[in-house]
Design an enzyme around this catalytic site. Structure first.
Site, PDB file in Angstrom:
ATOM      1  N   LYS A  68       0.845  -1.210   0.000  1.00  0.00           N
ATOM      2  CA  LYS A  68       0.000   0.000   0.000  1.00  0.00           C
ATOM      3  C   LYS A  68       0.875   1.254   0.000  1.00  0.00           C
ATOM      4  O   LYS A  68       0.658   2.197  -0.762  1.00  0.00           O
ATOM      5  CB  LYS A  68      -0.906   0.010   1.230  1.00  0.00           C
ATOM      6  CG  LYS A  68      -1.535   1.374   1.521  1.00  0.00           C
ATOM      7  CD  LYS A  68      -2.334   1.362   2.790  1.00  0.00           C
ATOM      8  CE  LYS A  68      -1.555   1.475   4.063  1.00  0.00           C
ATOM      9  NZ  LYS A  68      -1.108   2.830   4.396  1.00  0.00           N
ATOM     10  N   CYS A 166      -4.660  12.745  13.573  1.00  0.00           N
ATOM     11  CA  CYS A 166      -4.729  11.314  13.215  1.00  0.00           C
ATOM     12  C   CYS A 166      -4.661  10.516  14.515  1.00  0.00           C
ATOM     13  O   CYS A 166      -4.077  10.982  15.496  1.00  0.00           O
ATOM     14  CB  CYS A 166      -3.537  10.984  12.324  1.00  0.00           C
ATOM     15  SG  CYS A 166      -3.253   9.224  12.125  1.00  0.00           S
ATOM     16  N   ARG A 446      -8.393  -0.838   5.204  1.00  0.00           N
ATOM     17  CA  ARG A 446      -7.629   0.242   4.558  1.00  0.00           C
ATOM     18  C   ARG A 446      -6.308  -0.256   4.007  1.00  0.00           C
ATOM     19  O   ARG A 446      -5.781   0.286   3.043  1.00  0.00           O
ATOM     20  CB  ARG A 446      -7.342   1.363   5.559  1.00  0.00           C
ATOM     21  CG  ARG A 446      -8.565   2.130   6.017  1.00  0.00           C
ATOM     22  CD  ARG A 446      -8.134   3.367   6.768  1.00  0.00           C
ATOM     23  NE  ARG A 446      -7.156   4.123   5.958  1.00  0.00           N
ATOM     24  CZ  ARG A 446      -6.585   5.242   6.424  1.00  0.00           C
ATOM     25  NH1 ARG A 446      -6.863   5.662   7.640  1.00  0.00           N
ATOM     26  NH2 ARG A 446      -5.723   5.897   5.670  1.00  0.00           N
TER      27      ARG A 446
END
Ligand code: EPZ
Length: 480
Positions: A68, A166, A446
């Site tokens: 990713k 975050c 994700r």
């Protein structure tokens, strides 16, 4: 929430019954019947949970997807040319979908492969009408800010939302902005957006105050189209940075030194299209290696790059994990005998922060006390309290977590808080006594491609349960 076996399979009629069942107000304890054998899983949704029955050794071969964190900057790099860029070995994960939506929102054409080409995508940015990364997208994935440098370099302007906070830390992008200003960009920040512009960037000398992975990638991309030479020092050396440089050079850029702390880029007037295969995901590979070790299985983690896992594999061997690496695979066999060992997260080639949570799950099963020091992010121990709910002995003191092992883990309802914390809870559930319910698994979607299917293929009892949609009957039940 109680899990009990049920004898008859659920057809649409019963499905309706089960739906009635599930729709009853939460006050009353509810029964969800789970069958780990016949798996009819709902398509991923934000309501999904995993139900995991622990105690099954992972045996066989499990395949690692593309990285990713290499695919995201590579997709942003397509902005640098008006010709098609084809990327292979792209993982089918939610962050990649977000990146596609972002590029399409700017006017890019994004072609998705399917069938055998399922992991290929071709991106063409010959008609970028809207050089903007909107808040709606950036807030779901901070890596969206990777388009900032390429947009300024190619389009001469960019409007990118500030990423905001975050779960794992403040994570500012001040070093991206400072670097772009060094390359001559004019930057203003208002209404939550960064506005950057430059007729043409010019080469410069950037020394990063702090090692930053996406900062290095963002500015390396910007410098490829700048006038003159750029020298960047104190750069990130992650394999994902080197993979991006390999793609850029295939596009006609002149990047040297990627993978070291000093990178030199000779700017060029124009870049062209290219085809590139993304490297395997070292963090997904590491996650499976630890799962294999802790479930006392015999697991081969295939299609990975063992050289990218150096610090992790060395640490696991110190803990007594049996490992064999060969070519593109790592074989792990666990015998349940683990010894405590302290670890500190560092930039590559040090121990990766993205493996810290998974390592904590392992430390709960090691004899002795392990001290885990998180040096990269200031708030990356959210998984600790969830592991304590499962019976672990962990004390968090600022950037250090002290784990006393070995403690036996038992099932509980736990909550995922971020991508890697979720992986740590999946691993803990695979070895816990009973059936654990993981909530908010959208975090894991994700960055892990169909993790439940991959783990089931090597013997795990794991099932995704989603909000039962009217058109889908509940899964048939008979506990194997
Ligand atoms: C990348 O994030 C990865 N994400 C992260 O993986 C990974 O945890 C991180 O690198 C560290 O290895 C992607 O590649 C998409 P940094 P990044 O900039 O680039 C501070 C996962 O689980 N900093 O290297 O955002 C920052 O706050 C994710 O897949 C500044 O202060 O991380 C942090 O403390 C999570 N100013 C440190 O540097 C800046 O401008 C390192 O962050 C930039 C960073």
């Amino acid at each position: 929430m109680k899990l009990v076996p049920k004898s008859r399979s659920v057809s649409s009629a019963n499905g309706a019954g089960a739906l009635q069942e599930l729709k009853k107000p939460a006050a009353r304890s509810r029964t969800i019947r789970v069958d780990f054998k016949d798996v009819v899983e709902p398509r991923e949704s934000f309501m999904d949970k995993f139900v995991i029955r622990g105690g099954n050794p992972l045996v066989g071969s499990i395949r690692v997807s593309g990285a990713k964190n290499a695919a995201l900057p590579a997709m942003a790099a397509a902005i640098l040319t008006d010709e098609p860029v084809t990327l292979e070995n792209i993982p089918d994960v939610r962050d990649i979908q977000t990146e596609r939506n972002l590029l399409v929102s700017m006017g890019a054409e994004v072609e998705l492969g399917y069938g055998r080409a399922h992991h290929r995508t071709t991106i063409c940015c010959n008609n970028l009408v809207n050089p903007e990364a909107a808040y709606e997208l950036v807030k779901t994935m901070r890596a969206s800010t990777l388009v900032l440098g390429p947009l300024v370099a190619r389009m001469g302007r960019a409007r990118v939302s500030q990423p905001g906070g975050c779960a794992i830390g403040a994570r500012p992008i001040d070093l991206h902005i400072k670097g772009l200003e060094t390359l001559g960009a004019k930057i203003t920040q208002e209404h939550g957006y960064i506005e950057a512009s430059a007729d043409r960037l010019r080469g410069g000398h950037i020394v990063f105050d702090k090692i930053t992975v996406t900062g290095t990638e963002d500015l390396m991309m910007a410098a490829t189209l700048a006038e003159g030479e750029t020298v960047m020092e104190n750069c990130a050396r992650e394999p994902e940075v080197s993979d991006l440089a390999a793609l850029l050079n295939k596009m006609g850029a002149r990047v040297e030194g990627a993978g070291t702390s000093t990178i030199r880029i000779q700017g060029v007037g124009k870049l062209h299209g290219a085809r590139h295969r993304i490297i395997p995901d070292r963090i997904e590979a590491g996650t499976f290696v630890i799962a294999g070790a802790l479930t006392c299985g015999d697991l081969t983690v295939a299609n990975c790059e063992p050289n990218h896992l150096g610090a992790l594999l060395q640490k696991l061997e110190e803990c007594g994990v049996q490992l064999q690496t060969s070519g593109d695979s790592v074989r792990v066999t666990g015998n349940g005998q683990l010894f405590a060992s302290d670890v500190s997260t560092e930039e590559y080639p040090g121990f990766p922060t993205d493996m810290q949570a998974q390592y904590m799950a392992l430390a709960t099963q090691a004899e002795g006390t392990s001290t885990i020091t998180e040096n990269i992010f200031e708030n990356r121990f959210m998984h600790a309290q969830e592991l304590v709910r499962m019976g672990a002995s962990i004390r968090v003191e600022g950037s250090r977590a002290v784990v006393r092992g070995k403690t036996s883990l038992s099932s509980a309802a736990v909550q995922c808080s971020d991508l890697r914390a979720s992986a740590s809870l999946v691993i803990a559930a695979l070895m816990a006594d009973g059936e654990t319910i993981l909530d908010r698994v959208y975090h894991i979607d994700r960055g892990y491609e169909r993790i439940e299917e991959k783990l089931r293929s090597v013997g795990a009892q794991i099932k995704r349960i989603g909000e039962m949609l009217p058109k889908r009957a509940a899964a048939p039940v008979s506990v194997a």
